[in-house]
Design a protein around this motif. Sequence first.
Motif, PDB file in Angstrom:
ATOM      1  N   SER A 157       0.813  -1.215   0.000  1.00 43.09           N
ATOM      2  CA  SER A 157       0.000   0.000   0.000  1.00 43.09           C
ATOM      3  C   SER A 157       0.847   1.265   0.000  1.00 43.09           C
ATOM      4  O   SER A 157       1.909   1.316   0.623  1.00 43.09           O
ATOM      5  N   PHE A 158       0.338   2.304  -0.675  1.00 45.02           N
ATOM      6  CA  PHE A 158       0.989   3.608  -0.683  1.00 45.02           C
ATOM      7  C   PHE A 158      -0.099   4.672  -0.712  1.00 45.02           C
ATOM      8  O   PHE A 158      -1.046   4.576  -1.494  1.00 45.02           O
ATOM      9  N   LEU A 159       0.021   5.683   0.156  1.00 48.35           N
ATOM     10  CA  LEU A 159      -0.949   6.771   0.249  1.00 48.35           C
ATOM     11  C   LEU A 159      -0.298   8.120   0.000  1.00 48.35           C
ATOM     12  O   LEU A 159       0.846   8.347   0.399  1.00 48.35           O
ATOM     13  N   ARG A 160      -1.068   9.007  -0.620  1.00 49.91           N
ATOM     14  CA  ARG A 160      -0.699  10.419  -0.718  1.00 49.91           C
ATOM     15  C   ARG A 160      -1.911  11.227  -0.303  1.00 49.91           C
ATOM     16  O   ARG A 160      -3.053  10.843  -0.561  1.00 49.91           O
ATOM     17  N   LEU A 161      -1.669  12.376   0.321  1.00 51.09           N
ATOM     18  CA  LEU A 161      -2.730  13.295   0.719  1.00 51.09           C
ATOM     19  C   LEU A 161      -2.505  14.614   0.000  1.00 51.09           C
ATOM     20  O   LEU A 161      -1.413  15.196   0.077  1.00 51.09           O
ATOM     21  N   LEU A 162      -3.548  15.069  -0.698  1.00 47.53           N
ATOM     22  CA  LEU A 162      -3.481  16.332  -1.430  1.00 47.53           C
ATOM     23  C   LEU A 162      -4.387  17.356  -0.770  1.00 47.53           C
ATOM     24  O   LEU A 162      -5.529  17.036  -0.404  1.00 47.53           O
ATOM     25  N   ASP A 163      -3.891  18.577  -0.614  1.00 49.92           N
ATOM     26  CA  ASP A 163      -4.716  19.638  -0.028  1.00 49.92           C
ATOM     27  C   ASP A 163      -5.714  20.140  -1.076  1.00 49.92           C
ATOM     28  O   ASP A 163      -5.696  19.683  -2.232  1.00 49.92           O
ATOM     29  N   PRO A 164      -6.595  21.073  -0.712  1.00 51.33           N
ATOM     30  CA  PRO A 164      -7.611  21.556  -1.647  1.00 51.33           C
ATOM     31  C   PRO A 164      -7.042  22.191  -2.920  1.00 51.33           C
ATOM     32  O   PRO A 164      -7.724  22.256  -3.944  1.00 51.33           O
ATOM     33  N   ASP A 165      -5.778  22.618  -2.874  1.00 51.89           N
ATOM     34  CA  ASP A 165      -5.135  23.212  -4.045  1.00 51.89           C
ATOM     35  C   ASP A 165      -4.425  22.166  -4.909  1.00 51.89           C
ATOM     36  O   ASP A 165      -3.795  22.506  -5.904  1.00 51.89           O
ATOM     37  N   GLY A 166      -4.497  20.896  -4.488  1.00 51.69           N
ATOM     38  CA  GLY A 166      -3.845  19.825  -5.230  1.00 51.69           C
ATOM     39  C   GLY A 166      -2.391  19.616  -4.854  1.00 51.69           C
ATOM     40  O   GLY A 166      -1.699  18.793  -5.444  1.00 51.69           O
ATOM     41  N   LYS A 167      -1.908  20.339  -3.835  1.00 52.15           N
ATOM     42  CA  LYS A 167      -0.529  20.195  -3.378  1.00 52.15           C
ATOM     43  C   LYS A 167      -0.421  18.987  -2.449  1.00 52.15           C
ATOM     44  O   LYS A 167      -1.241  18.825  -1.538  1.00 52.15           O
ATOM     45  N   GLN A 168       0.587  18.163  -2.675  1.00 57.53           N
ATOM     46  CA  GLN A 168       0.797  17.012  -1.801  1.00 57.53           C
ATOM     47  C   GLN A 168       1.306  17.492  -0.447  1.00 57.53           C
ATOM     48  O   GLN A 168       2.317  18.175  -0.366  1.00 57.53           O
ATOM     49  N   VAL A 169       0.590  17.127   0.621  1.00 52.04           N
ATOM     50  CA  VAL A 169       0.981  17.555   1.964  1.00 52.04           C
ATOM     51  C   VAL A 169       1.509  16.395   2.803  1.00 52.04           C
ATOM     52  O   VAL A 169       2.082  16.623   3.863  1.00 52.04           O
ATOM     53  N   ALA A 170       1.308  15.155   2.327  1.00 52.05           N
ATOM     54  CA  ALA A 170       1.820  13.992   3.055  1.00 52.05           C
ATOM     55  C   ALA A 170       1.800  12.783   2.127  1.00 52.05           C
ATOM     56  O   ALA A 170       1.022  12.724   1.177  1.00 52.05           O
ATOM     57  N   ASP A 171       2.694  11.823   2.433  1.00 53.56           N
ATOM     58  CA  ASP A 171       2.647  10.526   1.762  1.00 53.56           C
ATOM     59  C   ASP A 171       3.228   9.476   2.697  1.00 53.56           C
ATOM     60  O   ASP A 171       3.882   9.812   3.684  1.00 53.56           O
ATOM     61  N   ASP A 172       2.944   8.214   2.400  1.00 52.42           N
ATOM     62  CA  ASP A 172       3.468   7.155   3.255  1.00 52.42           C
ATOM     63  C   ASP A 172       3.430   5.823   2.529  1.00 52.42           C
ATOM     64  O   ASP A 172       2.538   5.554   1.728  1.00 52.42           O
ATOM     65  N   ASP A 173       4.403   4.992   2.870  1.00 55.84           N
ATOM     66  CA  ASP A 173       4.501   3.655   2.299  1.00 55.84           C
ATOM     67  C   ASP A 173       4.201   2.591   3.353  1.00 55.84           C
ATOM     68  O   ASP A 173       3.262   1.825   3.198  1.00 55.84           O
ATOM     69  N   ILE A 214      -7.461  11.877  -0.931  1.00 56.42           N
ATOM     70  CA  ILE A 214      -6.607  10.766  -0.544  1.00 56.42           C
ATOM     71  C   ILE A 214      -6.362   9.948  -1.809  1.00 56.42           C
ATOM     72  O   ILE A 214      -7.313   9.492  -2.444  1.00 56.42           O
ATOM     73  N   VAL A 215      -5.095   9.784  -2.170  1.00 52.97           N
ATOM     74  CA  VAL A 215      -4.736   8.978  -3.337  1.00 52.97           C
ATOM     75  C   VAL A 215      -4.243   7.628  -2.821  1.00 52.97           C
ATOM     76  O   VAL A 215      -3.236   7.558  -2.111  1.00 52.97           O
ATOM     77  N   ALA A 216      -4.971   6.570  -3.160  1.00 54.66           N
ATOM     78  CA  ALA A 216      -4.619   5.213  -2.752  1.00 54.66           C
ATOM     79  C   ALA A 216      -4.000   4.500  -3.947  1.00 54.66           C
ATOM     80  O   ALA A 216      -4.608   4.401  -5.013  1.00 54.66           O
ATOM     81  N   THR A 217      -2.768   4.022  -3.773  1.00 56.49           N
ATOM     82  CA  THR A 217      -2.072   3.325  -4.849  1.00 56.49           C
ATOM     83  C   THR A 217      -1.209   2.230  -4.220  1.00 56.49           C
ATOM     84  O   THR A 217      -1.419   1.875  -3.063  1.00 56.49           O
ATOM     85  N   ALA A 218      -0.271   1.697  -4.987  1.00 57.05           N
ATOM     86  CA  ALA A 218       0.570   0.618  -4.483  1.00 57.05           C
ATOM     87  C   ALA A 218       1.922   0.650  -5.160  1.00 57.05           C
ATOM     88  O   ALA A 218       2.087   1.261  -6.220  1.00 57.05           O
ATOM     89  N   ASP A 219       2.888  -0.021  -4.541  1.00 60.39           N
ATOM     90  CA  ASP A 219       4.200  -0.161  -5.145  1.00 60.39           C
ATOM     91  C   ASP A 219       4.045  -0.911  -6.464  1.00 60.39           C
ATOM     92  O   ASP A 219       3.393  -1.947  -6.525  1.00 60.39           O
ATOM     93  N   LYS A 220       4.644  -0.398  -7.522  1.00 62.00           N
ATOM     94  CA  LYS A 220       4.471  -0.983  -8.863  1.00 62.00           C
ATOM     95  C   LYS A 220       4.892  -2.450  -8.932  1.00 62.00           C
ATOM     96  O   LYS A 220       4.365  -3.208  -9.718  1.00 62.00           O
ATOM     97  N   ASN A 221       5.849  -2.845  -8.118  1.00 62.03           N
ATOM     98  CA  ASN A 221       6.327  -4.225  -8.159  1.00 62.03           C
ATOM     99  C   ASN A 221       5.362  -5.200  -7.505  1.00 62.03           C
ATOM    100  O   ASN A 221       5.516  -6.409  -7.660  1.00 62.03           O
ATOM    101  N   ARG A 222       4.386  -4.679  -6.754  1.00 65.44           N
ATOM    102  CA  ARG A 222       3.458  -5.568  -6.057  1.00 65.44           C
ATOM    103  C   ARG A 222       2.030  -5.116  -6.234  1.00 65.44           C
ATOM    104  O   ARG A 222       1.171  -5.378  -5.414  1.00 65.44           O
ATOM    105  N   ALA A 223       1.707  -4.426  -7.328  1.00 64.06           N
ATOM    106  CA  ALA A 223       0.370  -3.887  -7.527  1.00 64.06           C
ATOM    107  C   ALA A 223      -0.648  -4.931  -7.963  1.00 64.06           C
ATOM    108  O   ALA A 223      -1.802  -4.812  -7.658  1.00 64.06           O
ATOM    109  N   PHE A 224      -0.243  -5.958  -8.689  1.00 60.06           N
ATOM    110  CA  PHE A 224      -1.196  -6.952  -9.186  1.00 60.06           C
ATOM    111  C   PHE A 224      -0.667  -8.375  -8.957  1.00 60.06           C
ATOM    112  O   PHE A 224      -0.404  -9.105  -9.895  1.00 60.06           O
TER     113      PHE A 224
END
Length: 124
Positions: free
Chosen positions: A74-90, A112-122
């Motif tokens: 799992s990988f998360l990013r948080l974007l503020d109302p202006d679209g600026k990334q204010v946090a991320d975590d692996d 909240i952008v929910a994604t994953a490490d490309k090597n383990r996404a599928f």
Amino acid sequence: MAALSASVGFAQDDPKSEPGQKPAKKSYLDVKDKLTEDDPADEQKVGSVHKIHEVDFEAGKTYRIDMTSTKLDSFLRLLDPDGKQVADDDDSGGRNDARIIYKAKRTATYKIVATADKNRAFPD
């Protein structure tokens, strides 16, 4: 397909709690979803896909965002109302789980952008 479970919650200090006691946690949003090859490509994690969840945050409150899965990294990013990334975590949620703890600077809708490490996404 890779299953993901993302839950969003916030913790606030309980005025009745003892010093040193963990703050009370209140559930805010709970999302059970899957990342699939049909989801849009992620802008930062090349070869991965993502989902976006919009949530309303209140200024001054601290929010905890978790993304957990037994099938992907799992990988998360948080974007503020202006679209600026204010946090991320692996992996701050333990093992391959992502966790962001964020104190909102203003009352607004965040993404909240929910994604994953490309090597383990599928995985199989």
